[in-house]
Write a protein that holds these residues in place. Structure first.
Motif, short mmCIF file in Angstrom:
data_model
loop_
_atom_site.label_atom_id
_atom_site.label_comp_id
_atom_site.label_asym_id
_atom_site.label_seq_id
_atom_site.Cartn_x
_atom_site.Cartn_y
_atom_site.Cartn_z
N GLU A 77 8.99 22.19 -11.45
CA GLU A 77 10.22 22.30 -10.65
C GLU A 77 11.46 21.97 -11.46
O GLU A 77 12.49 22.65 -11.35
CB GLU A 77 10.12 21.37 -9.44
N ASP A 102 8.61 35.15 1.08
CA ASP A 102 8.53 33.68 1.17
C ASP A 102 8.79 33.03 -0.18
O ASP A 102 9.51 32.02 -0.27
CB ASP A 102 7.18 33.24 1.74
N ASP A 103 8.21 33.59 -1.25
CA ASP A 103 8.44 33.05 -2.58
C ASP A 103 9.88 33.26 -3.02
O ASP A 103 10.49 32.39 -3.65
CB ASP A 103 7.49 33.69 -3.60
N ASP A 106 12.00 30.72 -1.35
CA ASP A 106 11.80 29.39 -1.96
C ASP A 106 12.62 29.24 -3.23
O ASP A 106 13.22 28.19 -3.47
CB ASP A 106 10.32 29.17 -2.27
N GLU A 110 16.45 26.77 -3.82
CA GLU A 110 16.65 25.73 -4.82
C GLU A 110 18.03 25.80 -5.45
O GLU A 110 18.44 24.88 -6.17
CB GLU A 110 15.57 25.82 -5.90
N GLU A 140 12.63 24.30 6.12
CA GLU A 140 11.53 24.49 5.16
C GLU A 140 10.24 23.82 5.59
O GLU A 140 9.17 24.16 5.10
CB GLU A 140 11.95 23.98 3.78
N GLY A 145 9.69 28.41 7.72
CA GLY A 145 9.99 28.16 6.31
C GLY A 145 8.84 28.48 5.39
O GLY A 145 9.03 28.64 4.19
N ASP A 256 0.25 29.19 0.62
CA ASP A 256 1.40 28.40 1.08
C ASP A 256 0.94 27.10 1.72
O ASP A 256 1.59 26.06 1.58
CB ASP A 256 2.21 29.21 2.09
N ASP A 259 0.06 24.53 -0.91
CA ASP A 259 1.27 23.91 -1.44
C ASP A 259 1.75 22.78 -0.53
O ASP A 259 2.17 21.71 -1.02
CB ASP A 259 2.39 24.95 -1.60
#
Length: 457
Positions: A77, A102-103, A106, A110, A140, A145, A256, A259
């Motif tokens: 990250e 969805d990715d 995400d 950020e 999220e 989310g 997902d 995660d």
């Protein structure tokens, strides 16, 4: 061949990193491309995590967007944040266009708010752009989310022949087809379609005649942890997401959910260790201090409380100095038993395996604490009497206190997580410093209270 490559067990080595660094330094793009082609995108991400930012950016600019978009999702990250800062809004838009919604959402989430809008406006696919905007509007930590917009759906009014044609077109946009969902004319979820039933059905049959009306689903506002529990319970690889009117909005896939499970486990681990927020080893000293200091202060006040209790019995320790020697044993044992009991309960709460009334659970812990206490006390009785040469009465005092403290610690370690959970508080806060500190204080108090009752000071 591609399938075989995905199954190779990759192991990062210093030699490989040095080879990649050398090829980057030489700008030997052809050889570098050949080396990287041997690896899965997740392996390449692991390699990039070990490179400095300049070399990592060189590799990312070398590879095509289809590959680098997947690499971005696998990067650490902190490193991903650095990479995104060094990409233009147009370059990021090109990357996220290759990802599922969805990715893509995400990645964009950020970024700073102003940059998010800039990136989204650079996405050429208008439909993809609108779907990402929709996903970013959800919290999220909810099903909305987590979900992706890509799915395969059919209408109950279609024929089997028409359904097959349309499924082929939809499947091109979906990475993995876990399920085919059936909706009515208002796009409301009415069921799911078995591929076996679809294949054996006659071409002129209606989907309404062959679909399965029983289908698991979650509301778009459902908490992410609840989604995880549902998918775990029913062993689902994917689950559809609907709104309050049962309109089909998207689907959540197992990757997902994994995660979320990983994030929850990390969060609980930090809470159990007495760290109140999500931090990384390379965060600033200020961020790390804010995360750690609150529980350290609780431990400090707990220690002061224990010291005050000991000070209150200072005359007794002058008369029976053997009591002083066993204070660390009482504190350590109480802390360990409490953490053990609370950890088991927290795990059970997380897995939904804690059932029955609190009283029955406490009764079981009482019995367990009694058995463990008797076993430990028997050993301590021999050691204290024959090694430390305590009097018979002192040895009995220490052992009775130890058994009582162990039972108390087991009960506290069991009750507090269940109590917190019933009030909607994360039970993981009950483990670690909280239980250890509380049991230290109560353990010392009980120790001297029993000593006073038996020794009569």
């Amino acid at each position: 061949m591609a399938e075989e490559k995905e199954n190779i067990q990759f192991q990062l080595t210093d030699e490989l990193i040095e080879q990649v660094e050398l090829l980057v330094e030489q700008q030997n793009n052809k050889e570098l491309q050949t080396v990287l082609d041997e690896f899965h995108y997740a392996d390449i991400a692991e390699i990039l995590d070990e490179l400095n930012l300049e070399d990592a950016m060189y590799v990312i600019k070398l590879l095509d967007s289809e590959t680098t978009s997947d690499i971005l999702m696998e990067l650490d990250e902190t490193n991903r944040e650095k990479v995104l800062k060094n990409l233009s809004a147009k370059e990021i838009a090109e990357e996220v266009e290759e990802l599922d919604t969805d990715d893509a959402a995400d990645i964009i989430a950020e970024l700073p708010i102003d940059r998010q809008q800039e990136v989204i406006s650079n996405i050429e696919d208008i439909e993809h752009q609108a779907e990402i905007r929709e996903l970013l509007a959800y919290d999220e930590d909810t099903a909305g989310g987590l979900m992706a917009k890509e799915l395969v759906k059919v209408y109950d009014t279609w024929t089997v022949a028409g359904c097959l044609r349309r499924i082929r077109g939809q499947a091109e946009e979906v990475t993995r087809v876990h399920s085919v969902y059936v909706v009515d004319k208002q796009d409301k979820l009415v069921g799911r379609l078995s591929l076996k039933d679809l294949i054996v059905a006659k071409n002129d049959q209606k989907i309404a005649d062959i679909y399965i009306s029983s289908v698991d689903f979650v509301n778009v506002h459902e908490d992410a942890e609840d989604v995880v529990k549902i998918m775990q319970k029913y062993d689902l690889e994917a689950i559809p997401v609907v709104d309050d009117n049962f309109t089909l909005l998207g689907r959540i896939t197992i990757d997902d959910v994994v995660d979320v499970m990983k994030e929850e486990a990390e969060e609980d681990y930090l809470l159990a260790a007495g760290i109140t927020s999500d931090v990384e080893h390379d965060d600033s000293i200020w961020e790390l201090t804010k995360a750690r200091l609150p529980w350290l202060l609780i431990g400090m006040f707990g220690g002061i409380g224990a010291a005050s209790i000991i000070n209150g019995f200072s005359d007794a320790m002058l008369k029976f100095p053997a009591l002083l020697m066993f204070i660390p044993l009482i504190q350590a044992t109480a802390g360990n038993v409490g953490v053990q009991s609370s950890a088991i309960v927290v795990q059970g709460l997380a897995n939904n395996s804690i059932d029955g009334k609190i009283f029955s659970r406490l009764l079981k812990e009482f019995a367990l604490g009694l058995v463990n206490g008797l076993a430990i006390a028997s050993i301590v009785l021999l050691i204290s009497h024959f090694v430390f040469h305590t009097t018979y009465l002192e040895s009995i005092t220490i052992c009775v206190a130890l058994i009582t403290v162990i039972i108390m610690a087991a009960l506290i370690g069991t009750f507090i997580p269940i109590f917190l959970d019933k009030r909607g508080i994360d039970a993981a806060v009950a483990t670690g410093p909280f239980i250890t500190t509380s049991n230290d204080v109560f353990g010392i108090f009980i120790y001297f209270l029993i000593a006073k009752m038996i020794l009569g000071f």
